[in-house]
Design an enzyme around this catalytic site. Structure first.
Site, mmCIF file in Angstrom:
data_model
loop_
_atom_site.group_PDB
_atom_site.id
_atom_site.type_symbol
_atom_site.label_atom_id
_atom_site.label_comp_id
_atom_site.label_asym_id
_atom_site.label_seq_id
_atom_site.Cartn_x
_atom_site.Cartn_y
_atom_site.Cartn_z
ATOM 1 N N CYS A 1 25.023 -13.924 -0.756
ATOM 2 C CA CYS A 1 25.679 -15.218 -0.565
ATOM 3 C C CYS A 1 25.213 -16.225 -1.617
ATOM 4 C CB CYS A 1 25.331 -15.779 0.808
ATOM 5 S SG CYS A 1 25.792 -14.679 2.134
ATOM 6 N N ARG B 1 26.769 -12.780 -8.195
ATOM 7 C CA ARG B 1 25.824 -12.343 -7.164
ATOM 8 C C ARG B 1 26.428 -11.313 -6.223
ATOM 9 N NH1 ARG B 1 21.661 -16.290 -6.462
ATOM 10 N NH2 ARG B 1 21.466 -15.949 -4.243
ATOM 11 N N TRP C 1 28.524 -12.654 1.359
ATOM 12 C CA TRP C 1 28.362 -11.195 1.276
ATOM 13 C C TRP C 1 28.039 -10.768 2.702
ATOM 14 C CZ3 TRP C 1 24.348 -7.593 2.009
ATOM 15 C CH2 TRP C 1 24.547 -6.343 1.412
ATOM 16 N N ASN D 1 22.721 -18.961 3.308
ATOM 17 C CA ASN D 1 22.352 -17.703 2.639
ATOM 18 C C ASN D 1 21.079 -17.218 3.317
ATOM 19 O OD1 ASN D 1 21.598 -15.651 0.916
ATOM 20 N ND2 ASN D 1 21.001 -17.005 -0.764
ATOM 21 N N GLY D 2 21.110 -16.014 3.869
ATOM 22 C CA GLY D 2 19.942 -15.482 4.570
ATOM 23 C C GLY D 2 20.378 -14.767 5.829
ATOM 24 N N GLU E 1 16.495 6.498 -12.386
ATOM 25 C CA GLU E 1 17.224 5.297 -12.800
ATOM 26 C C GLU E 1 18.634 5.673 -13.301
ATOM 27 O OE1 GLU E 1 17.208 2.354 -12.329
ATOM 28 O OE2 GLU E 1 18.406 1.440 -13.902
ATOM 29 N N LYS F 1 22.199 4.395 -11.803
ATOM 30 C CA LYS F 1 23.194 3.722 -12.643
ATOM 31 C C LYS F 1 24.568 4.357 -12.451
ATOM 32 C CE LYS F 1 21.379 1.263 -13.562
ATOM 33 N NZ LYS F 1 20.891 0.091 -13.060
ATOM 34 N N GLU G 1 26.033 3.825 -8.718
ATOM 35 C CA GLU G 1 26.383 2.490 -8.229
ATOM 36 C C GLU G 1 27.651 1.927 -8.840
ATOM 37 O OE1 GLU G 1 23.471 -0.588 -8.988
ATOM 38 O OE2 GLU G 1 22.959 0.282 -10.907
ATOM 39 N N HIS H 1 12.473 23.624 -3.320
ATOM 40 C CA HIS H 1 11.974 23.482 -1.944
ATOM 41 C C HIS H 1 13.071 22.977 -1.005
ATOM 42 C CE1 HIS H 1 7.962 24.498 -3.198
ATOM 43 N NE2 HIS H 1 8.122 23.667 -4.230
ATOM 44 N N LYS I 1 24.124 -8.921 -6.708
ATOM 45 C CA LYS I 1 23.149 -8.962 -7.799
ATOM 46 C C LYS I 1 21.744 -9.306 -7.290
ATOM 47 C CE LYS I 1 21.823 -8.764 -12.052
ATOM 48 N NZ LYS I 1 21.573 -7.390 -12.542
HETATM 49 C C1 F6R Z 1 20.564 -1.567 -9.775
HETATM 50 C C2 F6R Z 1 20.017 -2.868 -9.473
HETATM 51 C C3 F6R Z 1 19.221 -3.019 -8.228
HETATM 52 C C4 F6R Z 1 18.076 -4.016 -8.448
HETATM 53 C C5 F6R Z 1 17.361 -4.286 -7.128
HETATM 54 C C6 F6R Z 1 16.180 -5.198 -7.301
HETATM 55 O O1 F6R Z 1 21.243 -1.564 -10.987
HETATM 56 O O2 F6R Z 1 20.209 -3.809 -10.185
HETATM 57 O O3 F6R Z 1 18.741 -1.801 -7.769
HETATM 58 O O4 F6R Z 1 17.198 -3.486 -9.375
HETATM 59 O O5 F6R Z 1 18.255 -4.863 -6.220
HETATM 60 O O6 F6R Z 1 16.571 -6.409 -7.842
HETATM 61 P P1 F6R Z 1 15.512 -7.363 -8.541
HETATM 62 O O7 F6R Z 1 15.049 -6.673 -9.763
HETATM 63 O O8 F6R Z 1 16.274 -8.607 -8.813
HETATM 64 O O9 F6R Z 1 14.405 -7.553 -7.556
#
Ligand code: F6R
Length: 609
Positions: free
Chosen positions: A2, A27, A73, A97-98, A485, A489, A492, A508, A604
């Site tokens: 949010c 966001r 959100w 927001n929260g 990672e 990527k 997502e 395993h 985000k």
């Molecule tokens: C994936 C991504 C998320 C963030 C995670 C932590 O591409 O961006 O997995 O890495 O939500 O976010 P921060 O780094 O802002 O704490």
């Protein structure tokens, strides 16, 4: 997650608030809404979907100078017009927001008082609680000023809430004010000569005035067009000085790219360079005497930030001799960790606002550990509240999928490992300088890898990925961290099911998934573990898998179907070996017609638990 904005001033508030909401779109959200005071009356316009849906529904005749706005959100209740914010109780409108954890109990109590709820959200209890508190304090109205009575009622309501909240409250009985309260979720106020603005994000807030107030937890602020007054939770007014915030963000939008994600991948060399150059200044502020006493290091983060920590573990352990554990923040916060003043807890976060990582910081501080935030947002809660900080200099990252922030987190963490090993006298300064110059080299190497990737990653490569239902990512040691990672990527933004496994763990259980045609992506950049990973490749190939190997080594031809070469930079290879999969993920999403900047269901900054 949010986003909140609010404005009081002489301009058309609807325009300013809608513009703010658009800036907060990155966001992640599923609906939006605006509350305005128009001719002394509270008006609410809210719509499921994009901000533009709300924008188009605001009557052109609404020209008032006070408004709050919200991008939602969904947490409690589906995305819908009704569940969108603001929520209201008669003259009061609230954006939030929260998460209000005890909302079910509060809702029941309010329903027993006869209040009818209009939405399924946790937020709606807040305006009703404020309204109810105002009614109860009416007996006092002669003793107190009306406005003080209103602020007191807000505090009474807030005291009943458990959870996290950044709130902006509009009340048509006090039409030239906005009241904001913060606990857990971010909120920043900016002030110019004749207006005030509030937003969830310092960049957005500062676009309306360079003098910003970053709210702390348990602060309430009363905004008027020409005045900002702060209060503690007992209603006592407090002094707070603004800080000047000069954004280093260029306002060049996509800079000629079709998406932020591609722009941000291209910015990796600069992010690496700026971070590598500036971290030394951050190290100067670290308390050496405490570092000398460390017995344990724990690196905490979520998602990509967690993977950066995983990648740093080996370098930290081998160069400092201190045991390192990696923890996912949402697990760590409830794990009653065995840590003390001789533990360093490193909290890695791009936004510095991730609720779980902030909660992990709180636990670490309560247990007296030394806390070090590795953050990209230098004014975030994490940056402000940790004992010390290292700022990554990736610049603003807007695409939801993190790219350049990850490469810079690796640079910061690897550089810190070298610094700490010098402090602990495990290596001398000369050796540290040699290794540091290797990290610096990753600036130009990353540039080559990006150029080569944008040239070489064509339809043939993307066709390998785009029609897959599932992809397995393998690696060992640091290559496992890179594989994890890379897997995140791809999944997502392309919505392909991806799993990542340490290559030796496959047999395993997980190898049962492998069948004819299954795509396996393997990372082999660590020469010491290459042969071990090769064993796993033969095992999956023997069961019909297609292998896409990303490597800086020579591999036997029968171990792979496709090979993608990356340069070798010894132990620092992960800084650049992730880049091909960042590019492949981007183009796979494009090939599937998905928006890589705004993947479904994702936000985000994850500012709720
Ligand atoms: C994936 C991504 C998320 C963030 C995670 C932590 O591409 O961006 O997995 O890495 O939500 O976010 P921060 O780094 O802002 O704490």
């Amino acid at each position: 997650m949010c986003g909140i904005v609010g404005y009081i001033g002489s301009k058309r508030a609807a325009d300013i608030v809608i513009d703010g909401l658009k800036k907060l779109e990155y966001r992640g959200y599923d609906s939006a809404g605006v509350g305005l005071i128009e001719n002394g009356k509270l008006e609410i316009i809210k719509k499921k979907g994009r901000v533009v849906n709300t924008e188009e529904s605001i009557p052109k005749t609404f020209n008032g100078g006070v408004a709050i706005g919200h991008t939602r959100w969904a947490t409690h209740g589906v995305p819908s017009d009704n569940n969108s914010h603001p929520h209201r109780s008669e003259s009061i409108a609230v954006v939030h927001n929260g998460i209000i954890e005890n909302y079910a109990v509060l809702k029941k109590e309010l329903e027993e008082e006869g209040i009818l709820f209009q939405s399924e959200t946790d937020t709606e209890v807040i305006p009703h609680l404020i309204k109810s508190a105002i009614s109860h304090s009416m007996s006092d109205i002669h003793k107190k000023k009306r406005e003080a009575c209103y602020l007191h009622a807000v505090l009474m309501a807030i005291k009943k809430l458990k959870g996290s909240y950044a709130l902006a409250i509009l009340n048509s009985d006090f039409p030239d004010t906005i009241v904001c309260v913060k606990k857990g979720s971010p909120l920043v106020v900016s002030k110019s000569e004749s207006s005030v603005f509030v937003a969830s994000d310092v960049e957005v807030a500062s676009s309306h005035g360079k003098n910003v107030y970053i709210l702390e937890d348990d602060e309430m602020v009363l905004l008027r067009s020409d005045e900002v007054s702060f209060f503690d939770m007992n209603g006592r007014e407090k002094e707070k000085d603004p800080m000047e915030y000069i954004s280093n963000e260029s306002a060049d939008g996509f800079a000629g790219n079709p998406h932020y994600m591609l722009k941000e991948i291209k910015e990796i060399p600069q992010a690496i360079h700026e971070t590598a150059k500036s971290v030394e200044n951050c190290f100067l502020k670290l308390p050496k005497w405490k570092l000398n006493k460390l017995k344990k290091i724990i690196i905490v983060g979520c998602g990509t930030a967690y993977h950066a920590g995983l990648s740093a573990k080996t370098i930290l352990e081998t160069h400092t001799g201190i045991p390192v554990a990696n923890e996912i923040a949402s697990e760590f916060r409830y794990s009653n960790p065995i840590i003390d003043k001789n533990t360093l807890v490193i909290l890695v976060s791009q936004s510095g606002e991730t609720a779980d990582t902030i909660a992990a910081l709180d636990i670490a501080k309560k247990k007296k550990a030394l806390t070090l935030a590795v953050v990209n947002n230098a004014t975030s809660a994490l940056a402000m509240e940790a004992d010390c900080k290292i700022t990554t200099r990736a610049g603003k990252e807007i695409a939801v999928a993190s790219t350049k922030a990850y490469n810079s987190q690796l640079v910061a963490l690897y550089s810190f490992a070298l610094y700490l090993s010098v402090v602990l006298r495990k290596i001398n300064s000369q050796k540290a300088r040699e290794l540091k110059s290797k990290i610096m080299e990753t600036t130009s190497i990353s540039r080559q890898v990006i150029e080569m990737g944008l040239d070489k990653i064509d339809k043939t490569i993307i066709d390998i990925f785009k029609n897959e239902k599932a992809v397995m990512f393998l690696g060992r040691g640091v290559d496992y961290a890179t594989a994890a990672e890379a897997s995140l990527k791809l999944k997502e933004i392309s919505y392909i099911h991806c799993e990542s496994y340490p290559a030796g763990e496959l047999k395993h259980g997980t190898i049962a998934l492998i069948e004819e045609g299954y795509l396996v992506v393997a990372y082999l950049t660590d020469s010491l573990l290459k042969d071990k990973t090769l064993n796993a490749l033969y095992e999956v190939k023997a069961r019909g898998a297609k292998v896409f190997a990303i490597t800086n080594q020579e591999l036997p031809k029968d171990a792979y179907d496709y090979i993608y070469h990356v340069p070798s930079i010894g132990i620092f290879s992960p800084i650049t070996s992730i880049i091909p999969m960042q590019i492949i993920s981007y183009f796979t999403a494009i090939a599937k017609d998905y928006d890589p900047d705004k993947p479904r269901n994702l936000a985000k900054s994850v500012t709720v638990e």
